[in-house]
Write a protein that holds these residues in place. Structure first.
Motif, PDB file in Angstrom:
ATOM      1  N   UNK A   1       0.831  -1.211   0.000  1.00 26.61           N
ATOM      2  CA  UNK A   1       0.000   0.000   0.000  1.00 26.61           C
ATOM      3  C   UNK A   1       0.860   1.255   0.000  1.00 26.61           C
ATOM      4  N   UNK A   2       1.949   1.243   0.767  1.00 27.54           N
ATOM      5  CA  UNK A   2       2.823   2.413   0.828  1.00 27.54           C
ATOM      6  C   UNK A   2       3.436   2.717  -0.544  1.00 27.54           C
ATOM      7  N   UNK A   3       3.867   1.686  -1.258  1.00 26.60           N
ATOM      8  CA  UNK A   3       4.465   1.894  -2.580  1.00 26.60           C
ATOM      9  C   UNK A   3       3.445   2.457  -3.573  1.00 26.60           C
ATOM     10  N   UNK A   4       2.239   1.901  -3.566  1.00 21.92           N
ATOM     11  CA  UNK A   4       1.193   2.385  -4.477  1.00 21.92           C
ATOM     12  C   UNK A   4       0.796   3.810  -4.092  1.00 21.92           C
ATOM     13  N   UNK A   5       0.657   4.061  -2.783  1.00 20.18           N
ATOM     14  CA  UNK A   5       0.256   5.394  -2.324  1.00 20.18           C
ATOM     15  C   UNK A   5       1.302   6.439  -2.720  1.00 20.18           C
ATOM     16  N   UNK A   6       2.565   6.093  -2.653  1.00 19.49           N
ATOM     17  CA  UNK A   6       3.624   7.031  -3.035  1.00 19.49           C
ATOM     18  C   UNK A   6       3.477   7.437  -4.496  1.00 19.49           C
ATOM     19  N   UNK A   7       3.154   6.481  -5.357  1.00 19.61           N
ATOM     20  CA  UNK A   7       2.937   6.798  -6.778  1.00 19.61           C
ATOM     21  C   UNK A   7       1.711   7.694  -6.958  1.00 19.61           C
ATOM     22  N   UNK A   8       0.661   7.396  -6.197  1.00 16.95           N
ATOM     23  CA  UNK A   8      -0.542   8.231  -6.259  1.00 16.95           C
ATOM     24  C   UNK A   8      -0.252   9.648  -5.769  1.00 16.95           C
ATOM     25  N   UNK A   9       0.539   9.768  -4.712  1.00 22.68           N
ATOM     26  CA  UNK A   9       0.912  11.096  -4.197  1.00 22.68           C
ATOM     27  C   UNK A   9       1.651  11.909  -5.261  1.00 22.68           C
TER      28      UNK A   9
ATOM     29  N   UNK B   1      -7.959   7.165   0.453  1.00 21.76           N
ATOM     30  CA  UNK B   1      -6.700   6.637  -0.053  1.00 21.76           C
ATOM     31  C   UNK B   1      -6.840   5.145  -0.345  1.00 21.76           C
ATOM     32  N   UNK B   2      -7.491   4.416   0.571  1.00 23.02           N
ATOM     33  CA  UNK B   2      -7.638   2.965   0.418  1.00 23.02           C
ATOM     34  C   UNK B   2      -8.344   2.621  -0.888  1.00 23.02           C
ATOM     35  N   UNK B   3      -9.400   3.359  -1.221  1.00 27.54           N
ATOM     36  CA  UNK B   3     -10.140   3.099  -2.463  1.00 27.54           C
ATOM     37  C   UNK B   3      -9.263   3.362  -3.686  1.00 27.54           C
ATOM     38  N   UNK B   4      -8.504   4.458  -3.640  1.00 29.02           N
ATOM     39  CA  UNK B   4      -7.620   4.770  -4.777  1.00 29.02           C
ATOM     40  C   UNK B   4      -6.493   3.750  -4.899  1.00 29.02           C
ATOM     41  N   UNK B   5      -5.949   3.312  -3.761  1.00 34.52           N
ATOM     42  CA  UNK B   5      -4.884   2.304  -3.760  1.00 34.52           C
ATOM     43  C   UNK B   5      -5.410   1.002  -4.354  1.00 34.52           C
ATOM     44  N   UNK B   6      -6.599   0.592  -3.932  1.00 34.08           N
ATOM     45  CA  UNK B   6      -7.202  -0.642  -4.448  1.00 34.08           C
ATOM     46  C   UNK B   6      -7.420  -0.547  -5.956  1.00 34.08           C
ATOM     47  N   UNK B   7      -7.926   0.615  -6.410  1.00 29.57           N
ATOM     48  CA  UNK B   7      -8.156   0.829  -7.847  1.00 29.57           C
ATOM     49  C   UNK B   7      -6.843   0.722  -8.629  1.00 29.57           C
ATOM     50  N   UNK B   8      -5.791   1.361  -8.089  1.00 28.62           N
ATOM     51  CA  UNK B   8      -4.489   1.349  -8.760  1.00 28.62           C
ATOM     52  C   UNK B   8      -3.916  -0.069  -8.813  1.00 28.62           C
ATOM     53  N   UNK B   9      -4.053  -0.812  -7.712  1.00 26.23           N
ATOM     54  CA  UNK B   9      -3.580  -2.218  -7.679  1.00 26.23           C
ATOM     55  C   UNK B   9      -4.323  -3.034  -8.718  1.00 26.23           C
TER      56      UNK B   9
END
Length: 170
Positions: A123-131, A155-163
């Motif tokens: 989640x941290x890696x995906x969130x960093x890209x989203x940031x 954030x959780x919803x966006x992270x899940x979508x990105x994954x």
């Protein structure tokens, strides 16, 4: 402590800190200079910490203040990834202390425990890209949307979508 001479094909043992044997000693200075160019120290001094804001941010993440805040957040969250938990998934053993709103965007709240969530590495890696996409954080980017504050569940919803996008793309 010893190591083998760095000269191709030479297997003579040399005492550390030397890299070359007496026969190939003339290559030592050039090799040491090359190692310095690509070393972590060089990277930190010349690239990562090239301006005052980056130096200050790096200093903060190596401070006792951050260490203490991170530990408090991990213990408060019982080492469960808060982004996974917001989606109903229990992921224990998460060890990343993550600023919900990046410290780069909102340095005034970087020490508020309410702005720190426990995250798993995924989640941290995906969130960093989203940031980087949303806020323009990271090296060489221009900050934008600096007033935007997202919750853990957003954030959780966006992270899940990105994954999901990443899984479908591979």
């Amino acid at each position: 402590m010893v190591r083998r001479c760095k000269y191709a094909g030479c297997h003579t043992l040399v005492e550390r800190p030397a890299y070359y044997c007496d026969k190939h000693k003339q290559y030592e200075a050039e090799y040491a200079k090359q190692r310095e160019t690509y070393s972590r120290t060089y990277y930190n001094k010349r690239v990562r910490n090239r301006d005052e804001a980056n130096r200050e941010r790096n200093k903060f993440y190596h401070s006792p203040t951050w260490t203490s805040l991170r530990k408090q957040a991990l213990e408060r969250d019982k080492y469960m990834c808060q982004y996974c938990l917001a989606l109903g998934v229990k992921r224990p053993n998460a060890k990343v202390g993550d600023h919900i709103t990046p410290a780069e965007i909102a340095p005034e709240i970087r020490t508020e425990l309410s702005n720190i969530a426990t995250a798993c590495r995924d989640c941290d890696n995906v969130k960093r890209k989203l940031e980087q996409e949303i806020y323009g954080t990271g090296q060489g980017n221009t900050h934008r949307n600096t007033k935007l504050r997202l919750s853990v569940s957003q954030w959780a919803k966006m992270i899940a979508r990105k994954k999901q996008e990443t899984r479908e793309g591979t």
